[in-house]
Design a protein around this motif. Sequence first.
Motif, PDB file in Angstrom:
ATOM      1  N   ILE A 112       0.993  -1.271  -0.171  1.00  0.00           N
ATOM      2  CA  ILE A 112       0.078  -0.133   0.074  1.00  0.00           C
ATOM      3  C   ILE A 112       0.980   1.146  -0.093  1.00  0.00           C
TER       4      ILE A 112
ATOM      5  N   MET B 140      -6.052  -3.761   5.831  1.00  0.00           N
ATOM      6  CA  MET B 140      -6.130  -2.468   4.911  1.00  0.00           C
ATOM      7  C   MET B 140      -6.379  -2.885   3.540  1.00  0.00           C
TER       8      MET B 140
ATOM      9  N   PRO C 166      -5.200   5.661  -6.641  1.00  0.00           N
ATOM     10  CA  PRO C 166      -5.751   5.553  -5.254  1.00  0.00           C
ATOM     11  C   PRO C 166      -6.284   6.739  -4.781  1.00  0.00           C
TER      12      PRO C 166
ATOM     13  N   LEU D 170      -7.259  -0.598  -0.504  1.00  0.00           N
ATOM     14  CA  LEU D 170      -7.262   0.587  -0.972  1.00  0.00           C
ATOM     15  C   LEU D 170      -8.394   0.773  -1.965  1.00  0.00           C
TER      16      LEU D 170
ATOM     17  N   HIS E 153      -9.431   1.156   6.309  1.00  0.00           N
ATOM     18  CA  HIS E 153      -9.193   0.230   7.510  1.00  0.00           C
ATOM     19  C   HIS E 153     -10.502  -0.618   8.022  1.00  0.00           C
TER      20      HIS E 153
ATOM     21  N   ILE F  10      -7.543   4.874   1.565  1.00  0.00           N
ATOM     22  CA  ILE F  10      -6.935   3.666   2.444  1.00  0.00           C
ATOM     23  C   ILE F  10      -8.305   3.315   3.281  1.00  0.00           C
TER      24      ILE F  10
ATOM     25  N   ILE G 241       0.763   4.008  -2.833  1.00  0.00           N
ATOM     26  CA  ILE G 241       0.699   5.428  -2.697  1.00  0.00           C
ATOM     27  C   ILE G 241       1.891   6.289  -3.256  1.00  0.00           C
TER      28      ILE G 241
END
Length: 103
Positions: free
Chosen positions: A17, A62, A96, A64, A101, A99, A21
Amino acid sequence: TETNERLLFHGTSIEAIDKIIREGFKVGGQEVAIKTGSAYGQGVYVAANPETAMQYARASRMMLLSLAVCGKEGVDHKVGGSSNIFVLTKGNQLLPRYIVHFV
């Protein structure tokens, strides 16, 4: 041209991730090593259903949520196994946005 924009999920490790990013999505088997298989060919695997992406999130918990420019099926993307899974042919088809969670 057909853009076919969608919001799609991509579950992966926290390290991946962070790299996505910073550098953007990369195509498995072309720009980076394939980590979880390539059942539907080379590309970036994303899903419309978050439960599918959660399976690939590993311990990161997590994923995206990205804006995907899917384009034309068979040219710019493939549908893998069900209408839920998209295999995009180029990493720059994904931006993206969030994020996510989860617990």
